[in-house]
Design a protein around this motif. Structure first.
Motif, PDB file in Angstrom:
ATOM      1  N   ILE A 135      -4.153  -1.299  -1.803  1.00  0.00           N
ATOM      2  CA  ILE A 135      -4.831  -2.166  -2.775  1.00  0.00           C
ATOM      3  C   ILE A 135      -5.843  -3.072  -2.065  1.00  0.00           C
ATOM      4  O   ILE A 135      -5.690  -3.408  -0.896  1.00  0.00           O
ATOM      5  CB  ILE A 135      -3.831  -3.029  -3.572  1.00  0.00           C
ATOM      6  CG1 ILE A 135      -3.014  -3.941  -2.636  1.00  0.00           C
ATOM      7  CG2 ILE A 135      -2.932  -2.162  -4.423  1.00  0.00           C
ATOM      8  CD1 ILE A 135      -2.136  -4.919  -3.364  1.00  0.00           C
ATOM      9  N   ALA A 187       4.741 -14.291  -1.203  1.00  0.00           N
ATOM     10  CA  ALA A 187       3.488 -14.205  -1.959  1.00  0.00           C
ATOM     11  C   ALA A 187       3.000 -15.588  -2.357  1.00  0.00           C
ATOM     12  O   ALA A 187       1.792 -15.873  -2.311  1.00  0.00           O
ATOM     13  CB  ALA A 187       3.678 -13.322  -3.190  1.00  0.00           C
ATOM     14  N   ASN A 229       3.818  -7.414  -2.272  1.00  0.00           N
ATOM     15  CA  ASN A 229       4.508  -6.894  -3.447  1.00  0.00           C
ATOM     16  C   ASN A 229       5.753  -6.104  -3.071  1.00  0.00           C
ATOM     17  O   ASN A 229       5.876  -5.599  -1.954  1.00  0.00           O
ATOM     18  CB  ASN A 229       3.562  -5.982  -4.243  1.00  0.00           C
ATOM     19  CG  ASN A 229       2.380  -6.726  -4.823  1.00  0.00           C
ATOM     20  OD1 ASN A 229       2.517  -7.487  -5.770  1.00  0.00           O
ATOM     21  ND2 ASN A 229       1.197  -6.507  -4.242  1.00  0.00           N
ATOM     22  N   ARG A 285      -1.811  -9.813  -0.030  1.00  0.00           N
ATOM     23  CA  ARG A 285      -1.281  -9.079  -1.185  1.00  0.00           C
ATOM     24  C   ARG A 285       0.137  -8.646  -0.787  1.00  0.00           C
ATOM     25  O   ARG A 285       0.316  -7.775   0.051  1.00  0.00           O
ATOM     26  CB  ARG A 285      -2.123  -7.859  -1.518  1.00  0.00           C
ATOM     27  CG  ARG A 285      -3.614  -8.110  -1.756  1.00  0.00           C
ATOM     28  CD  ARG A 285      -3.887  -8.980  -2.970  1.00  0.00           C
ATOM     29  NE  ARG A 285      -3.926 -10.395  -2.611  1.00  0.00           N
ATOM     30  CZ  ARG A 285      -4.028 -11.389  -3.490  1.00  0.00           C
ATOM     31  NH1 ARG A 285      -4.072 -11.111  -4.776  1.00  0.00           N
ATOM     32  NH2 ARG A 285      -4.073 -12.636  -3.092  1.00  0.00           N
ATOM     33  N   ALA A 292      -8.400  -6.667  -1.913  1.00  0.00           N
ATOM     34  CA  ALA A 292      -8.156  -8.107  -1.928  1.00  0.00           C
ATOM     35  C   ALA A 292      -8.028  -8.668  -3.335  1.00  0.00           C
ATOM     36  O   ALA A 292      -7.492  -9.767  -3.531  1.00  0.00           O
ATOM     37  CB  ALA A 292      -9.282  -8.821  -1.188  1.00  0.00           C
ATOM     38  N   ASP A 293      -8.497  -7.915  -4.337  1.00  0.00           N
ATOM     39  CA  ASP A 293      -8.390  -8.357  -5.727  1.00  0.00           C
ATOM     40  C   ASP A 293      -7.169  -7.752  -6.419  1.00  0.00           C
ATOM     41  O   ASP A 293      -7.008  -7.891  -7.639  1.00  0.00           O
ATOM     42  CB  ASP A 293      -9.658  -7.989  -6.503  1.00  0.00           C
ATOM     43  CG  ASP A 293      -9.930  -6.482  -6.503  1.00  0.00           C
ATOM     44  OD1 ASP A 293      -9.302  -5.758  -5.693  1.00  0.00           O
ATOM     45  OD2 ASP A 293     -10.775  -6.035  -7.297  1.00  0.00           O
ATOM     46  N   GLY A 294      -6.317  -7.096  -5.655  1.00  0.00           N
ATOM     47  CA  GLY A 294      -5.133  -6.478  -6.221  1.00  0.00           C
ATOM     48  C   GLY A 294      -4.044  -7.490  -6.539  1.00  0.00           C
ATOM     49  O   GLY A 294      -4.150  -8.668  -6.207  1.00  0.00           O
ATOM     50  N   PRO A 295      -2.961  -7.040  -7.177  1.00  0.00           N
ATOM     51  CA  PRO A 295      -1.884  -7.940  -7.549  1.00  0.00           C
ATOM     52  C   PRO A 295      -1.104  -8.437  -6.343  1.00  0.00           C
ATOM     53  O   PRO A 295      -1.126  -7.822  -5.273  1.00  0.00           O
ATOM     54  CB  PRO A 295      -0.998  -7.067  -8.441  1.00  0.00           C
ATOM     55  CG  PRO A 295      -1.229  -5.673  -7.926  1.00  0.00           C
ATOM     56  CD  PRO A 295      -2.686  -5.642  -7.552  1.00  0.00           C
ATOM     57  N   THR A 296      -0.430  -9.533  -6.520  1.00  0.00           N
ATOM     58  CA  THR A 296       0.471 -10.035  -5.475  1.00  0.00           C
ATOM     59  C   THR A 296       1.658 -10.720  -6.147  1.00  0.00           C
ATOM     60  O   THR A 296       1.550 -11.219  -7.273  1.00  0.00           O
ATOM     61  CB  THR A 296      -0.252 -10.991  -4.515  1.00  0.00           C
ATOM     62  OG1 THR A 296       0.580 -11.250  -3.373  1.00  0.00           O
ATOM     63  CG2 THR A 296      -0.603 -12.318  -5.173  1.00  0.00           C
ATOM     64  N   VAL A 350      -1.982  -6.796   3.714  1.00  0.00           N
ATOM     65  CA  VAL A 350      -1.134  -6.286   2.637  1.00  0.00           C
ATOM     66  C   VAL A 350       0.286  -6.107   3.163  1.00  0.00           C
ATOM     67  O   VAL A 350       0.492  -5.585   4.262  1.00  0.00           O
ATOM     68  CB  VAL A 350      -1.657  -4.929   2.113  1.00  0.00           C
ATOM     69  CG1 VAL A 350      -0.679  -4.312   1.114  1.00  0.00           C
ATOM     70  CG2 VAL A 350      -3.030  -5.088   1.483  1.00  0.00           C
ATOM     71  N   ASN A 407      -7.958  -8.236   5.170  1.00  0.00           N
ATOM     72  CA  ASN A 407      -7.340  -7.842   3.898  1.00  0.00           C
ATOM     73  C   ASN A 407      -5.875  -7.485   4.138  1.00  0.00           C
ATOM     74  O   ASN A 407      -5.482  -6.327   4.073  1.00  0.00           O
ATOM     75  CB  ASN A 407      -8.075  -6.648   3.277  1.00  0.00           C
ATOM     76  CG  ASN A 407      -7.479  -6.227   1.945  1.00  0.00           C
ATOM     77  OD1 ASN A 407      -6.994  -7.051   1.174  1.00  0.00           O
ATOM     78  ND2 ASN A 407      -7.493  -4.921   1.677  1.00  0.00           N
TER      79      ASN A 407
END
Length: 243
Positions: free
Chosen positions: A225, A171, A180, A178, A227-231, A127, A125
């Motif tokens: 966040i 991204a 950001n 993820r 794995a389903d969080g925003p990117t 980030v 995962n």
């Protein structure tokens, strides 16, 4: 165990973020140019010091090698290291001023990200959080009613615009990560112990700016966040920041 690296983490937002994530159970590598200073900071918060100068390729490569040997992978990379550069009127900035600020804020971020990508891809995962600024928002800089318009610092603001574009490009290229950018907003650090020379000069020392604990909130939030969080986004405490 989540393994996290934070660049520029011996003071201010970087140190507070390191403290919070260490308390949350992360194995935190505290990136520091000055090893002695980094060691003292790391001992205070239960982190591991990692000698790392984002402007120096051998330093970054050595840091990546050490993390690979000790941890095998990297789950969270927080590109926090940054400098404001000189504060003066737009017409007084030189190419040398730009080169100095971009060397840390943009090229340093890319250098570190590139070196640690193999370790990030080894995570289940991964980030990446790039500490940017609303000073890099083209939308807000174009609006005379905003504080960003009044800021008027050519080198720093444009470097953060570049950070935002770099964030989007990474991204897009790595959809399984993820990645950001975040805006901690005006925070009580060495960065704000100045008077802005912009179109409407601002004495930050006279403003009711937020604490380091408050400023680090969005960095920590985006660092944890799932794995389903925003990117590919740009966020501050209240939500998305306009590009």
């Amino acid at each position: 165990m989540t393994t996290t690296l934070i660049t520029g983490a011996t003071r201010g937002l970087g140190l507070e973020t390191a403290r919070r994530l260490a308390e949350a159970g992360h194995t935190v590598y505290l990136g520091a140019r000055d090893l002695e200073r980094g060691q003292k900071a790391a001992e205070q918060i239960g982190a591991r010091v990692l000698q790392l100068d984002v402007t120096d390729e051998p330093s970054v490569q050595a840091a990546a090698k050490l993390v690979r040997e000790e941890a095998g992978s990297l789950d969270v990379l927080i590109n926090n290291a940054g400098i404001s550069g000189p504060w003066k009127a737009a017409g007084d900035f030189t190419a040398a001023d730009m080169e100095t600020v971009y060397a840390t804020n943009v090229f340093g971020l890319v250098r570190v990200t590139h070196a640690f990508l193999p370790l990030l891809t080894a995570s289940s995962n991964p980030v990446v959080v790039n500490v940017s600024s609303s000073g890099g928002s083209l939308t807000r800089n174009s609006d005379p009613t905003t504080g960003e318009y009044a800021l008027g610092i050519l080198t720093y603001a444009s470097s953060k615009s570049a950070v935002n574009m770099v964030t989007i490009q990474y991204a897009n290229a790595f959809p399984n990560m993820r990645i950001n950018a975040v805006n901690p907003s005006l925070t009580d650090t060495d960065f704000t112990n100045v008077v802005s020379p912009g179109p409407t000069p601002i004495d930050f020392t006279e403003m009711g700016i937020q604490s380091v604990e408050e400023g680090a909130e969005i960095i920590v939030r985006m660092a944890v966040i799932g794995a389903d969080g925003p990117t590919g986004g740009f966020f501050e405490a209240d939500g998305p920041v306009p590009w």
